[in-house]
Design a protein around this motif. Sequence first.
Motif, PDB file in Angstrom:
ATOM      1  N   PRO A 162       6.868   2.917   3.493  1.00  0.00           N
ATOM      2  CA  PRO A 162       6.918   2.232   2.190  1.00  0.00           C
ATOM      3  C   PRO A 162       5.998   2.816   1.128  1.00  0.00           C
ATOM      4  CG  PRO A 162       6.030   0.762   3.896  1.00  0.00           C
ATOM      5  CD  PRO A 162       6.513   1.991   4.586  1.00  0.00           C
ATOM      6  N   LEU A 163       4.808   3.273   1.506  1.00  0.00           N
ATOM      7  CA  LEU A 163       3.877   3.763   0.478  1.00  0.00           C
ATOM      8  C   LEU A 163       4.384   5.060  -0.147  1.00  0.00           C
ATOM      9  CD1 LEU A 163       0.522   3.074   2.352  1.00  0.00           C
ATOM     10  CD2 LEU A 163       1.534   1.725   0.545  1.00  0.00           C
ATOM     11  N   VAL A 164       4.903   5.951   0.696  1.00  0.00           N
ATOM     12  CA  VAL A 164       5.407   7.230   0.177  1.00  0.00           C
ATOM     13  C   VAL A 164       6.643   6.979  -0.689  1.00  0.00           C
ATOM     14  CG1 VAL A 164       6.272   9.511   0.808  1.00  0.00           C
ATOM     15  CG2 VAL A 164       4.534   8.432   2.205  1.00  0.00           C
ATOM     16  N   ILE A 165       7.486   6.062  -0.220  1.00  0.00           N
ATOM     17  CA  ILE A 165       8.713   5.777  -0.974  1.00  0.00           C
ATOM     18  C   ILE A 165       8.366   5.129  -2.317  1.00  0.00           C
ATOM     19  CG2 ILE A 165      10.824   4.347  -0.954  1.00  0.00           C
ATOM     20  CD1 ILE A 165      10.832   5.146   2.148  1.00  0.00           C
ATOM     21  N   ALA A 166       7.362   4.251  -2.314  1.00  0.00           N
ATOM     22  CA  ALA A 166       6.927   3.635  -3.577  1.00  0.00           C
ATOM     23  C   ALA A 166       6.423   4.706  -4.541  1.00  0.00           C
ATOM     24  CB  ALA A 166       5.830   2.605  -3.304  1.00  0.00           C
ATOM     25  N   LEU A 167       5.638   5.647  -4.026  1.00  0.00           N
ATOM     26  CA  LEU A 167       5.106   6.718  -4.885  1.00  0.00           C
ATOM     27  C   LEU A 167       6.229   7.590  -5.425  1.00  0.00           C
ATOM     28  CD1 LEU A 167       2.033   7.655  -2.697  1.00  0.00           C
ATOM     29  CD2 LEU A 167       1.915   7.012  -5.113  1.00  0.00           C
ATOM     30  N   ALA A 168       7.146   7.963  -4.524  1.00  0.00           N
ATOM     31  CA  ALA A 168       8.243   8.852  -4.949  1.00  0.00           C
ATOM     32  C   ALA A 168       9.162   8.142  -5.942  1.00  0.00           C
ATOM     33  CB  ALA A 168       9.037   9.293  -3.727  1.00  0.00           C
ATOM     34  N   SER A 169       9.223   6.812  -5.878  1.00  0.00           N
ATOM     35  CA  SER A 169      10.154   6.073  -6.741  1.00  0.00           C
ATOM     36  C   SER A 169       9.521   5.659  -8.066  1.00  0.00           C
ATOM     37  CB  SER A 169      10.666   4.824  -6.009  1.00  0.00           C
ATOM     38  OG  SER A 169      11.149   5.172  -4.743  1.00  0.00           O
ATOM     39  N   GLY A 170       8.208   5.848  -8.217  1.00  0.00           N
ATOM     40  CA  GLY A 170       7.597   5.606  -9.533  1.00  0.00           C
ATOM     41  C   GLY A 170       6.676   4.410  -9.628  1.00  0.00           C
TER      42      GLY A 170
END
Length: 278
Positions: A162-170
């Motif tokens: 979730p943290l990486v996906i949150a970062l990649a998504s903005g």
Amino acid sequence: MTQQAVAPEFKTMDFKSGVKPVWCPGCGDFHVLLGLLKALVQLGLPPEDLAVISGIGCSSRIPAYLNCYGFHGVHGRALAVATGVKVARPDLTVICAGGDGDGFSIGGNHFLHACRRNVDLTYLVMDNEVYGMTKGQPSPTTDPHWDSALSPGGPGISPFHPLVIALASGANFVARAFSGDPNGTARIITEAVRHPGFSFVQILSPCVVFRPDQKNWKNRVHQPSVDSTDDPARAARRVMTDDGFNIGVLYAGRREPYRFSVGQAKTNMAEIEQEFAV
Ligand SMILES: Cc1ncc(C[n+]2csc(CCOP(=O)(O)OP(=O)(O)O)c2C)c(N)n1
Ligand code: SF4
């Protein structure tokens, strides 16, 4: 000159609804509630300036225990409701809360686009790597080798990060907290709410019934070895390679939050109707 301490205007009692939580004894969510109550006191917000929105799951019961505007909604749709509340009432502080199943499985699509839209709200996910309410099915964050009655031999699927996906998504603020440290959780939630834009906090919150192994998390969590960064690529590299128990603010970005202004219409209904006339 020493500054005199100012008594907080609101106390935790002011934010409690009086409804007794029905979580299992020892559930991490009790301490998430405590951390959230402490954060609300630190923020000094009047209860009528706050809305807490959730989906469905054990963790999503949290609005029932709070005295403020609240909505215990539909599984996986908490962020859609929270976005609507913030757009309709930008004066409110909006906190969205729920579980890893609610937020990353059925609500996964909403999670990506909430990060991308960067509406000024805070999303707290109580991550216990399992569907607690429906009796222990694997969730998107479950370890592939977690052997259980409902997933013999383990789900065998690479977990969602979730943290990486949150970062990649903005997402504009990314942090990890641990329910067993309510004071630390309160500090992180306070910072998340104060930071403009979409703030995402993954709160490791053990499910003592279906994941008794998580009682060991208190021995595994640790402070990050480096300070938070405003560089999403650097933050993503760090969280991709950490052990998953790094607690603290990992990223505080500078993206402009979503603006609610509506553009001027470039056409009118009569013209549109004419285009479709047969
Ligand atoms: C549309 C829909 N699908 C499935 C369910 C059943 N359901 C209720 S809670 C839940 C999972 C909850 O897990 P999680 O979000 O991780 O929260 P926890 O209970 O672990 O706190 C599911 C699948 C539902 N209520 N609605
Ligand atoms: S089933 Fe798990 S997540 Fe749900 S209340 Fe009990 S301990 Fe908490």
